[in-house]
Enzyme design. Structure first.
Site, PDB file in Angstrom:
ATOM      1  CB  SER A 286      -0.895   0.017   1.240  1.00  0.00           C
ATOM      2  OG  SER A 286      -1.567   1.265   1.370  1.00  0.00           O
TER       3      SER A 286
ATOM      4  CE1 TYR B 120      -4.576  -2.887   4.861  1.00  0.00           C
ATOM      5  CE2 TYR B 120      -3.638  -0.689   4.585  1.00  0.00           C
ATOM      6  CZ  TYR B 120      -4.125  -1.860   4.033  1.00  0.00           C
ATOM      7  OH  TYR B 120      -4.157  -1.997   2.668  1.00  0.00           O
TER       8      TYR B 120
END
Length: 254
Positions: free
Chosen positions: A138, A151
Site C-alpha cells: 500500500s 494496517y
C-alpha cells in the site's frame, strides 16, 4: 512480469483489487485460480468468469495454506505466478488500548499470510523457467495513515520483506514485484465514490501497464510523490497527509 501465458494464483480474489486484477488477467488469456475463505463468493466470481477456478483458503491458518499449496501444485503444475493480495483494513486508535484480537488477525492476514503462502510455493516456483511473486502492499507503507496504524505497519513490513526476498532470489528464475495501491474505491474500507479515491477500473488499467514493465515496484503515477516520502521530509508530509484526512475523514459506512 509478462502479462500472458501464465498460470496465476491470487489470494483474496473475490473482491476489490484482487478480483479486478484476476478478471483482467483472465481476459488476457492467463489461467487464473483465485482463493478466499467463502466458497459461495468463489463460486460467484468463477461463474462470472468461465475458465477461472477457485480454491478455498484461510491465509491465517498454516494448515489451510499447506493444504492449498499441495492442491495447487498437483492440479496446476504450470503455476508460475503467486499474487499475495488477501488483506483487510480496520480503523484503529493507538492513542489508547487496542483490540488485541483484531491486531493479531491483522498481522496473521496481512503479514504472516503472504509470507507463509509464498514459503509454501517457493520451491515449486523456482522450478519454473520464469516465475513471479507479487505482493499487494500500500502507499500507506510509505506514508502511514494514523487511523489505520496497525494496517499501515503490516504494509510497511510487507514492503521490507519483499525487498529482502527479492535480493535473496536474485540468482533464481523468480522475480518479486510489489504493487503499492493508493486509496482505491473498493470495499476494503467503504465503497463510497469519494472523489479522492481512485476508481477501480482506472487503477486496474494503469497497474497492468506498470506491471508489464517488470519494475520491482508497481506504482501508479498519482501516488509517486507519496511513495517518495521516506527521507528528510518524512515527518512534514506525514503530518500534512494525516491532518488533511482528520479534517475530511474517510467514509466508513458506519
Amino acid at each position: 512480469m509478462k502479462l500472458t501465458g501464465n498460470t496465476i494464483f491470487i489470494t483474496g480474489g473475490t473482491s476489490g483489487i484482487g478480483r479486478g486484477l484476476a478478471e483482467a488477467l483472465h481476459r488476457l488469456g492467463n489461467k487464473v485460480i483465485i482463493s478466499g475463505r467463502r466458497a459461495a463468493l468463489l463460486d460467484e466470481v468463477t461463474a462470472a468468469n468461465p475458465g477461472m477456478e477457485g480454491i478455498t483458503l484461510d491465509v491465517t491458518r498454516l494448515d489451510s495454506i499447506q493444504a492449498a499449496a499441495q492442491e495447487l501444485i498437483a492440479k496446476y503444475p504450470d503455476l508460475n505466478v503467486v499474487f499475495n493480495n488477501a488483506g483487510f483494513m480496520p480503523f484503529d486508535d493507538v492513542s489508547g488500548p487496542i483490540d488485541d484480537a483484531v491486531a493479531q488477525e491483522l498481522v496473521a492476514t496481512n503479514l504472516l499470510g503472504p509470507v507463509r503462502v509464498t514459503a509454501a510455493l517457493i520451491e515449486h516456483l523456482k522450478s519454473r523457467p520464469e516465475a513471479t511473486v507479487l505482493y499487494t502492499s500500500s502507499v500507506l507503507a510509505f506514508v502511514p495513515l494514523a487511523g489505520n496504524a496497525i494496517y499501515s505497519a503490516t504494509k510497511a513490513a510487507i514492503h521490507s520483506f519483499a525487498l529482502s526476498q527479492r535480493f535473496q532470489l536474485r540468482n533464481t528464475s523468480v522475480r518479486v514485484q510489489e504493487i503499492a495501491p493508493p486509496w482505491v474505491d473498493t470495499d476494503l474500507i467503504y465503497k463510497s465514490g469519494d472523489p479522492r479515491a481512485m476508481p477501480l477500473a482506472d487503477f486496474i488499467e494503469q497497474t497492468l501497464v506498470e506491471l508489464a514493465k517488470d519494475d520491482p515496484e508497481v506504482i501508479v503515477d498519482a501516488v509517486r510523490p507519496l511513495r517518495d516520502n521516506p527521507g528528510a521530509g518524512e515527518h512534514t508530509l506525514f503530518e500534512a497527509f494525516n491532518q488533511s484526512l482528520a479534517e475530511n475523514p474517510i467514509p466508513t459506512g458506519a
